[in-house]
Design a protein around this motif. Structure first.
Motif, PDB file in Angstrom:
ATOM      1  N   GLU A 162       0.847  -1.111  -0.170  1.00  0.00           N
ATOM      2  CA  GLU A 162       0.205  -0.076   0.098  1.00  0.00           C
ATOM      3  C   GLU A 162       0.802   1.252   0.094  1.00  0.00           C
ATOM      4  O   GLU A 162       1.790   1.221   0.711  1.00  0.00           O
ATOM      5  N   ILE A 163       0.617   2.367  -0.949  1.00  0.00           N
ATOM      6  CA  ILE A 163       1.057   3.784  -0.741  1.00  0.00           C
ATOM      7  C   ILE A 163      -0.045   4.504   0.071  1.00  0.00           C
ATOM      8  O   ILE A 163      -0.956   4.717  -0.304  1.00  0.00           O
ATOM      9  N   PRO A 164       0.408   4.963   1.320  1.00  0.00           N
ATOM     10  CA  PRO A 164      -0.558   5.697   2.264  1.00  0.00           C
ATOM     11  C   PRO A 164      -0.919   6.948   1.757  1.00  0.00           C
ATOM     12  O   PRO A 164      -0.227   7.532   1.086  1.00  0.00           O
ATOM     13  N   LEU A 165      -2.404   7.223   1.941  1.00  0.00           N
ATOM     14  CA  LEU A 165      -3.005   8.510   1.364  1.00  0.00           C
ATOM     15  C   LEU A 165      -3.469   9.285   2.895  1.00  0.00           C
ATOM     16  O   LEU A 165      -3.843   8.710   3.736  1.00  0.00           O
ATOM     17  N   ASP A 166      -3.317  10.628   2.529  1.00  0.00           N
ATOM     18  CA  ASP A 166      -3.689  11.200   3.563  1.00  0.00           C
ATOM     19  C   ASP A 166      -5.275  11.247   3.829  1.00  0.00           C
ATOM     20  O   ASP A 166      -5.983  11.374   4.949  1.00  0.00           O
ATOM     21  N   GLU A 167      -5.975  11.361   2.651  1.00  0.00           N
ATOM     22  CA  GLU A 167      -7.417  11.496   2.550  1.00  0.00           C
ATOM     23  C   GLU A 167      -7.727  11.012   1.085  1.00  0.00           C
ATOM     24  O   GLU A 167      -6.840  11.228   0.094  1.00  0.00           O
ATOM     25  N   ALA A 168      -9.079  10.365   1.049  1.00  0.00           N
ATOM     26  CA  ALA A 168      -9.552  10.203  -0.265  1.00  0.00           C
ATOM     27  C   ALA A 168      -9.807  11.597  -1.167  1.00  0.00           C
ATOM     28  O   ALA A 168     -10.103  12.458  -0.460  1.00  0.00           O
ATOM     29  N   ALA A 169      -9.623  11.332  -2.450  1.00  0.00           N
ATOM     30  CA  ALA A 169      -9.703  12.655  -3.138  1.00  0.00           C
ATOM     31  C   ALA A 169      -9.971  12.098  -4.775  1.00  0.00           C
ATOM     32  O   ALA A 169      -9.718  11.040  -5.059  1.00  0.00           O
TER      33      ALA A 169
END
Length: 618
Positions: A263-270
């Motif tokens: 996984e590449i972590p995301l700060d928030e969905a966009a």
């Protein structure tokens, strides 16, 4: 760490597969037999068994000799009922405006039967309103099968290209055009460059391809052309915008399954993701690898896999050097630039090493006035080159200097009113870049008096300086008056002087001419010689004299009247008379009486005696 730049090696293609619509995964498509090689060209039959009528996507991909699958190449196709593809002559044609009236209901166009037709016809636009319209053509073959439509957009009305009418409205429709003003309205910012934002509801659309069309209306109530985009509805529930909420990757086509990769972590969905991420590749062996990435939205739908190749190990430089300065500054000088005066530029190679530029040193020193462009070359150890230019600007702005004797004084040539062969001296010149030429406007001969000579020195850069030199030619030569003989004249009648004497003007001469010729002669010349002097003066004030005598002679005789006759008585015993008183004669002269004499004897004998008186003037 994964290098930022990589270069793929040339693979050998060993396998191929195809699939319709959904991707079954690498190696799970229908096999396509190919001949191995770096480039593959093939023909194959594709089975459409089991596919329903309508649009479908046919995708093909290739496998190389190290087990890597390539990207998918996809084409859209239509599956339906068609007759055998046998060439059939075209027998009819028709056209219509805007809405399709149905096969055979358009306006007929006369054509000559044949496998191809080429015709010209007049299309009537009577009854059409002002604005944009669509003109559509189609043909029919002898099997009564109509072709696809060929459509063109055109405009009817009066236009003024210099006037732009503001946009005031917008609308959209999907698939079928409901007519101007009957689409779904969109909020629009009014003006010549409108901005439109809106949510388009596709929740009620069936699965498959659809056409979204948008058009605008201006203040003059004229509708613009339609802009259409094709889109595909996969599942229901797309009314709400989807957001990316998960990204994962895996190496070398080793797909662990959806949601099971790294996984590449995301700060928030966009809705849009733009990120830089360092990918750890330390555990991979040196050599060629692939990295595959996919994303999932908040509706649980996964994207297709995007795969890229990269190399683990020392990266193979694939990019040319990059100059350290984007633009090299101009190098300015007045006279010349030697190579040693240059700051040699540098560049950075793809591996981070520093490179020194090289240029053609044989053209140095550069002294030609103007701009000379040189080219620097940066070459890395792999032979990759980058060039960069630099301007050498030679502009001489310093004027030269010149000095000479400020004034020269010379004598006129003998017998001439000018001087030749005048030595003006040698000018002393100097310039920072070198003297190009020295000239003057001196004549071949200099007239008597003050003369100006303008010297001009020009340097190699075209700059000039001037010096004004004075040349004075002196005339010290005296005028010449030839010898003048004495002039003899007689006194005027009954006068002891001469007047109105005609003095002939002498022929005086001078190298520069005679400005005046005068004499000191009196108006009345007395008896005897009178010295007369002629004086000649030239324009420079030089003078000379010549004298001669004007001799006045008295040629008028004096006048004498003898005294009266004298009778003298003597004694008888005397035979001579003595002491005879003769008297005084009357006499006159125009000048003077110098003497009065007679020849009388001391004794006069008896008888008649004659006495002669003689008068001499002065």
């Amino acid at each position: 760490m994964l290098p930022l730049k990589a270069r793929a090696q040339q693979p050998t293609l060993v396998g191929a597969e195809y699939f319709f619509n959904a991707d079954p995964g690498f190696g799970n498509g229908a096999n396509i037999p190919i001949t191995s090689g770096p480039d593959v060209s093939f023909q194959t039959q594709v089975s459409t068994t089991g596919l329903g009528l309508g649009f479908h996507r046919l995708s093909v991909r290739f496998l190389d000799n190290i087990g890597n699958w390539g990207q998918v190449s996809t084409r859209t196709l239509w599956l339906g009922r068609v007759t055998a593809l046998t060439a059939v002559p075209i027998v009819a044609a028709e056209y219509f405006f805007n809405a399709d009236p149905g096969f055979g209901n358009g306006t007929a166009v006369a054509v000559s039967s044949g496998l191809t037709v080429d015709f010209t016809t007049v299309v009537s636009t009577a009854g059409l309103s002002e604005g944009f319209h669509r003109l559509s053509f189609r043909v029919r073959d002898q099997n009564d099968i109509w072709s696809l439509i060929q459509t063109r957009i055109f405009w009817i009305g009066r236009t003024n290209p210099d006037q732009i009418s503001p946009i005031v409205a917008a609308e959209y429709f999907i698939n079928t055009d409901p007519g101007f003003g009957n689409g779904t309205a969109l909020a629009v910012t009014q003006g010549p460059n409108p901005q439109v934002e809106g949510v388009i509801n596709v929740g009620d659309l069936p699965r498959g391809f659809h056409r979204l069309s948008v058009r605008f209306r201006n203040q003059a109530n004229e509708w613009g052309l339609v802009t259409t985009k094709l889109f595909f509805v996969e599942n229901e529930g797309f009314t709400d915008p989807a957001l990316v909420d998960f990204i994962e990757y895996f190496f070398d086509d080793d797909d662990p399954g959806l949601g099971q990769a790294i996984e590449i972590p995301l700060d928030e969905a966009a809705s849009n993701i733009d990120l830089d991420e360092l990918i750890e590749v330390a555990a991979l062996e040196e050599g060629e690898h692939t990295i595959s990435l996919r994303i999932k939205n908040n509706k649980g739908l996964w994207s297709i896999v995007e795969t890229r190749e990269f190399t683990v190990g020392e990266p193979t430089p694939g990019d040319p050097p990059i100059p350290d300065l984007e633009t090299l500054p101009d190098l300015n000088a007045e006279c010349l630039v030697d190579f040693s005066a240059l700051d040699v530029p540098t560049a950075t190679a793809a591996d981070g090493s520093s490179l020194t530029g090289t240029t053609d040193e044989s053209i140095f020193p550069i002294s030609q006035q103007g701009t000379t462009t040189i080219t620097w070359t940066y070459t890395d150890e792999n032979g990759l080159e980058t060039t960069q230019t630099q301007n050498i600007v030679i502009q001489d702005i310093t004027p030269p200097t010149i000095s000479l004797p400020a004034e020269i004084i010379v004598e006129a040539n003998p017998g001439q009113c000018f001087a030749t062969g005048v030595n003006l001296g040698t000018p002393i010149t100097d310039d920072n870049c070198g003297v190009g030429s020295v000239v003057n406007n001196a004549p071949s001969s200099f007239a008597v008096g003050l003369n100006e000579v303008l010297w001009t020195v020009t340097d190699v850069g075209g700059n000039t300086a001037q010096f004004l030199q004075l040349v004075t030619v002196q005339d010290t030569q005296l005028p010449v008056i030839p010898e003048i003989a004495d002039l003899i004249v007689n006194t005027d009648e009954d006068a002891c002087s001469a007047t109105g004497v005609n003095l002939t003007t002498p022929s005086a001469s001078d190298n520069c001419g005679i400005s005046s010729l005068t004499n000191d002669a009196p108006e009345v010349f007395p008896l005897g010689p009178t010295l007369v002097t002629w004086t000649a003066v030239d324009p420079s004030g030089n003078s000379s004299t010549r004298s001669f005598n004007v001799i006045v002679n008295d040629t008028q005789n004096p006048i004498i009247i003898a005294p009266a006759n004298v009778t003298v008585l003597i004694g008888e015993d005397e035979d001579v008379a003595t002491n005879v008183e003769l008297g005084t004669p009357e006499m006159s002269d125009n000048c003077s009486i110098a003497s009065l004499t007679n020849n009388a004897p001391s004794e006069f004998p008896l008888g008649q005696n004659t006495v002669i008186w003689t008068i001499i003037d002065g």
